[in-house]
Design a protein around this motif. Structure first.
Motif, short mmCIF file in Angstrom:
data_model
loop_
_atom_site.label_atom_id
_atom_site.label_comp_id
_atom_site.label_asym_id
_atom_site.label_seq_id
_atom_site.Cartn_x
_atom_site.Cartn_y
_atom_site.Cartn_z
N LEU A 142 0.84 -1.21 0.00
CA LEU A 142 0.00 0.00 0.00
C LEU A 142 0.87 1.25 0.00
CD1 LEU A 142 -2.74 1.43 0.07
CD2 LEU A 142 -2.59 1.42 2.56
N LEU B 117 0.57 4.29 -2.60
CA LEU B 117 0.15 5.63 -2.20
C LEU B 117 1.09 6.71 -2.69
CD1 LEU B 117 -1.07 5.17 1.46
CD2 LEU B 117 -2.44 5.54 -0.60
N LYS C 51 -0.30 7.58 -7.07
CA LYS C 51 -1.67 7.08 -7.17
C LYS C 51 -1.85 6.23 -8.43
CE LYS C 51 -3.74 10.62 -4.37
NZ LYS C 51 -4.11 12.01 -4.57
N MET D 76 -0.86 0.32 -9.00
CA MET D 76 -1.92 -0.56 -8.53
C MET D 76 -1.36 -1.76 -7.79
SD MET D 76 -3.72 -0.12 -12.17
CE MET D 76 -5.18 -1.14 -12.03
N TYR E 218 -7.66 12.86 0.79
CA TYR E 218 -7.56 11.46 0.36
C TYR E 218 -7.46 10.56 1.59
CZ TYR E 218 -6.48 7.74 -2.97
OH TYR E 218 -6.52 6.60 -3.75
N VAL F 123 -7.60 6.69 2.95
CA VAL F 123 -7.57 5.26 2.66
C VAL F 123 -8.05 4.53 3.91
CG1 VAL F 123 -6.13 3.30 2.00
CG2 VAL F 123 -5.51 5.61 1.26
N GLN G 166 -16.90 2.95 1.66
CA GLN G 166 -16.98 3.60 0.37
C GLN G 166 -18.11 4.64 0.34
OE1 GLN G 166 -16.31 0.41 -2.22
NE2 GLN G 166 -14.73 1.64 -3.23
N ASP H 95 -11.74 7.33 0.01
CA ASP H 95 -11.28 7.45 -1.37
C ASP H 95 -10.69 6.15 -1.88
OD1 ASP H 95 -11.57 10.49 -1.85
OD2 ASP H 95 -10.69 10.30 0.15
N LYS H 96 -10.24 5.32 -0.94
CA LYS H 96 -9.71 4.01 -1.32
C LYS H 96 -9.98 3.07 -0.15
CE LYS H 96 -5.31 1.84 -2.72
NZ LYS H 96 -5.20 1.83 -4.18
N VAL I 44 -9.15 -0.76 1.35
CA VAL I 44 -8.23 -1.89 1.15
C VAL I 44 -8.62 -3.05 2.07
CG1 VAL I 44 -6.31 -0.48 0.34
CG2 VAL I 44 -6.54 -0.93 2.79
#
Ligand SMILES: Nc1ncnc2c1ncn2[C@@H]1O[C@H](COP(=O)(O)OP(=O)(O)OP(=O)(O)O)[C@@H](O)[C@H]1O
Ligand SMILES: Nc1ncnc2c1ncn2[C@@H]1O[C@H](COP(=O)(O)OP(=O)(O)OP(=O)(O)O)[C@@H](O)[C@H]1O
Ligand SMILES: [Ca+2]
Ligand SMILES: [Ca+2]
Ligand SMILES: [Ca+2]
Ligand SMILES: [Ca+2]
Lengths: 217, 217
Positions: free
Chosen positions: A127, A131, A134, A137, B94, B96, B109, B114-115, B117
Motif C-alpha cells: 500500500l 500511495l 496514485k 496498482m 484522500y 484510505v 466507500q 477514497d480508497k 483496502v
C-alpha cells in the motif's frame, strides 16, 4: 490433487481457504469458534470446530493426511506456536504459519514451520508504494535492486509511442505489457502508442521505478 | 513531497507508516495506545497518542494538512467508520480505509473513503495461489482473464532455451524477465537458456498460467 487444511478462520485464513476451494481443491477449515466455522462452511469442503492445541481432535480429523496445513491464528501468539509444533510433531509435511511480527516469525521458523508469512506487513509495504504514486496498482519486489509494478499510464505519456515516452532511455525502466480494456499487449514494440486508461506492467531498478511512478504531468 | 498520516498502528498500519518513512516521506503515526506509538516513534517523523474519534485532537495535529490519511483501525469497525467520516468532514483530501470484510468495505466507500483496502483478504488470495504451486512466489491479477506471476523455474525447463521450454506454444504464456542471482534479464530472447534457481516473471491467461505453475517434472 493436493489437500489443504486451514486452522484459524480470521480474515486471512478464511481468504486462503475460500480461494483454494474456488480453485477446486479440497479444503478443511478449522477454528475453535463455532461462528467462524459456520460462516465458511458452505464455501469449503469441510468445516469443523476444533481447538488447534487438542492433539486428539487433530488426529480425529486426519490432519496428517493433508499436504499443506496453514496456521492462520493471529493474536494468540502462543497458540500459533504450539499448534505449529504439534502439527510438525504429528508429521504434517508442509506447515505454513502466519506471524505477527519478526520475533514471532523467527520462533515459527526455528520450531519447524516450512513457510512463514507476514500478510499485514507485506500488504502494508504494497500500500505504501501504491500511495506514493496514485498510478501504481500493484508492486512486486523481485530482488534487492529490482521491482515490478502494475500502474496506470501517466498522463504525460498518453498519445506517445513507447520510444517517445523515453521510459527506457530517460527512466531506465522497461514496459513489459500493456492492458487496454480486455486486451493484453505483451512485449509491446517501440512504436506502440500509449492510450489514456492503459495499464502498464513495468520492470526496473527500484529507485528508477520510483521516479517513473511519481512522474508529474 | 507528500505528507502522510497513519491512524491505527497494528501490523498493517505500522508497516504502511514504516515503509513510507523509509522512502523518505514525512509520516505522522497515530494510535490511542501509548505502547503502539512508542513502538514506532523512532522509525517515523512524529508519533502521537490520539483517539481517532476526538475531532479536537485531530485538529490540533493539523490532520487536514496531510495529503493522505490511512485509517488502519481493524477490530473496532465502528471506530474505523466514524474516524473515516470525521476525516472526510474535516476536509482531508484522500482517505484510505482498511476494511474487515465486504460489508464494512461498502460502508466505508459510501461514507466517502477514497480508497478501501482488504489486506488480509488480498494476501490470502496470494498465498492460496502460491501454495497450489510451490514454485510461485508472487502473483498479480491484471484483469479478469490475465495474471502475472513471479516463480521459480520449474525443474523440467532447466537447461532448455525459452524456445525449447515451449512456454508460449504449449502453455500460451510469456516469460517477460528472468532473475538470476543479482542479475536481471529483461525480455529474454528465444535462445536464452533457463538455469537452475532462475526466477521467472511470467504473464498469461490465468487458467493457462495455472497449468504452467503446476507443471510436474
Ligand atoms: N487454539 C485455537 N484453535 C483454533 N482456532 C483458533 C485458536 N486460537 C485462535 N483461533 C482462531 O484463529 C482465528 C484468527 O485469529 P485472530 O482473529 O486473533 O487473528 P488475526 O491475525 O487478527 O486475524 P486476521 O487478521 O486474519 O483477521 C480466529 O477465528 C480464532 O478463533
Ligand atoms: N479510536 C481509535 N483511535 C486510535 N487508534 C485506534 C482506535 N481504535 C483502535 N485503534 C488502534 O488501531 C490499531 C489496529 O487495530 P486492531 O489491532 O484492532 O486491527 P487489526 O486489523 O487486527 O490490525 P492488524 O491486522 O493490522 O494487526 C490498534 O493499534 C489500535 O490501538
Ligand atoms: Ca466474518
Ligand atoms: Ca486482529
Ligand atoms: Ca509490536
Ligand atoms: Ca490482521
Amino acid at each position: 490433487m493436493k489437500q489443504f487444511a486451514v486452522i484459524g478462520l480470521g480474515r486471512f485464513g478464511s481468504s486462503v481457504a475460500r480461494t483454494l476451494a474456488k480453485m477446486g481443491y479440497e479444503v478443511l477449515a478449522l477454528d475453535n469458534s463455532e461462528e467462524r466455522v459456520n460462516d465458511i462452511i458452505e464455501d469449503v469442503t469441510h468445516g469443523i470446530q476444533i481447538d488447534a492445541l487438542d492433539e486428539h481432535a487433530l488426529k480425529a480429523v486426519g490432519i496428517r493426511n493433508f499436504d499443506v496445513v496453514v496456521v492462520a491464528i493471529g493474536q494468540d501468539v502462543q497458540a500459533s506456536i504450539l499448534a505449529t509444533v504439534i502439527l510438525k510433531e504429528m508429521g504434517v509435511k508442509y506447515v505454513v504459519a502466519k506471524a505477527q511480527n519478526k520475533l514471532h516469525g523467527k520462533v515459527l521458523q526455528r520450531i519447524g514451520a516450512d513457510k512463514v508469512v507476514f500478510p499485514e506487513r507485506d500488504m502494508g509495504v504494497k500500500l505504501a508504494h501504491a500511495l506514493v504514486s496514485k498510478n501504481v496498482m500493484e508492486q512486486i519486489s523481485l530482488s534487492a535492486d529490482y521491482s515490478l509494478v502494475e500502474m496506470l499510464a501517466p498522463a504525460q505519456f498518453v498519445n506517445k509511442t513507447l520510444a517517445q515516452s523515453e521510459a527506457r532511455n530517460r527512466y531506465g525502466v522497461s514496459i513489459l505489457a500493456i492492458r487496454r480494456g480486455d486486451q493484453m499487449i505483451i512485449s509491446p514494440g517501440a512504436n506502440q502508442v500509449i492510450q489514456s486508461g492503459d495499464v502498464l506492467v513495468v520492470i526496473g531498478k527500484t529507485e528508477k521505478l520510483q521516479l517513473f511512478e511519481t512522474v508529474e504531468i
